[in-house]
Design a protein around this motif. Sequence first.
Motif, PDB file in Angstrom:
ATOM      1  N   UNK A 129       0.837  -1.205   0.000  1.00 30.01           N
ATOM      2  CA  UNK A 129       0.000   0.000   0.000  1.00 30.01           C
ATOM      3  C   UNK A 129       0.875   1.259   0.000  1.00 30.01           C
ATOM      4  N   UNK A 130       1.940   1.260   0.815  1.00 31.88           N
ATOM      5  CA  UNK A 130       2.848   2.406   0.863  1.00 31.88           C
ATOM      6  C   UNK A 130       3.531   2.607  -0.487  1.00 31.88           C
ATOM      7  N   UNK A 173       4.333   5.574  -5.491  1.00 37.05           N
ATOM      8  CA  UNK A 173       4.492   5.492  -6.943  1.00 37.05           C
ATOM      9  C   UNK A 173       3.380   6.261  -7.653  1.00 37.05           C
ATOM     10  N   UNK A 174       2.156   6.108  -7.179  1.00 33.66           N
ATOM     11  CA  UNK A 174       1.021   6.808  -7.790  1.00 33.66           C
ATOM     12  C   UNK A 174       1.163   8.319  -7.635  1.00 33.66           C
ATOM     13  N   UNK A 192       2.256   3.799   8.767  1.00 29.90           N
ATOM     14  CA  UNK A 192       2.595   2.388   8.538  1.00 29.90           C
ATOM     15  C   UNK A 192       4.093   2.168   8.676  1.00 29.90           C
ATOM     16  N   UNK A 193       4.892   3.035   8.029  1.00 29.49           N
ATOM     17  CA  UNK A 193       6.347   2.877   8.069  1.00 29.49           C
ATOM     18  C   UNK A 193       6.877   3.104   9.488  1.00 29.49           C
ATOM     19  N   UNK A 216      11.928   8.479   0.116  1.00 30.58           N
ATOM     20  CA  UNK A 216      12.761   7.347   0.512  1.00 30.58           C
ATOM     21  C   UNK A 216      12.173   6.662   1.740  1.00 30.58           C
ATOM     22  N   UNK A 217      11.820   5.395   1.592  1.00 30.57           N
ATOM     23  CA  UNK A 217      11.345   4.587   2.712  1.00 30.57           C
ATOM     24  C   UNK A 217      12.546   3.896   3.342  1.00 30.57           C
ATOM     25  N   UNK A 218      12.773   4.163   4.617  1.00 32.54           N
ATOM     26  CA  UNK A 218      13.912   3.581   5.338  1.00 32.54           C
ATOM     27  C   UNK A 218      13.370   2.613   6.393  1.00 32.54           C
TER      28      UNK A 218
END
Length: 253
Positions: free
Chosen positions: A154-155, A160-161, A227-228, A248-250
């Motif tokens: 979902x994230x 991206x969307x 969520x992250x 950036x997802x860390x």
Amino acid sequence: MVAAHLIVLVEDITLAKQLERQMLLTERLTTAGRLAAGVAHELNNPLATIAGCAEALQGRLKEAALSGRSDLADFPTYLGLVEEEAYRCKDITGSLLQFVRDPGSRRMSTDLNALVLKTVDLISHQARYAGGVLTTELDDTLAEVTVNEGQLRQVFLGLASNALDAMDGQGRLTIRTRRARRDVEIEFEDEGPGIPEEIAPRIWDPFFTTKPPGQGTGLGLAIAQGIVTDHGGRIEMQTHVGKGSIFRVVLPA
């Protein structure tokens, strides 16, 4: 002799209490309405995939009927996507109504590179992004991490969307994975207009959106951040007006 006077003031606060209750009720209804709009917005992505797969299946059936052939080799793939996205719709409604699921819910060892490729596959089935170019730069040495795959998907889909929407579905989106000391990073880099400095701090606020009315409620990034964070990670953002943005997802490795 001392004269004693007693003054008793009586105030009817019934009306004030009624107004207070009405204001609280109005606030709750407004929040519920925004959440309902957010549910509809967040469901657009998986429902678009489901609709695209259904249209493709119908087209194949019509072609087979006209030609007399019965080539159904693609059906398992399309039906698998429909099933996955239908279950994701259910997950999204639960996530939006609670903002995030309970910590530790359904987490397992997950290949993030495979998750990125699945995200690209799902995005590519949406007609409004047909003019976009999606490229990947994946670190083959990346170790698996323990996450809730549905939530991370979902994230990734949301980021991206957003990137493709910022480019009106026409530009290049590059998704990278890499190992960084004790973390793993997943980057989404676009070639869009970037985010103005005066707006950038507000993009994480619930209900803040720069999209036209009816196309966004501003819940996507707030939910993604939740969520992250729940996974012990964070989302970082770099942006340059006129040059694009990087989200950036860390996550802890």
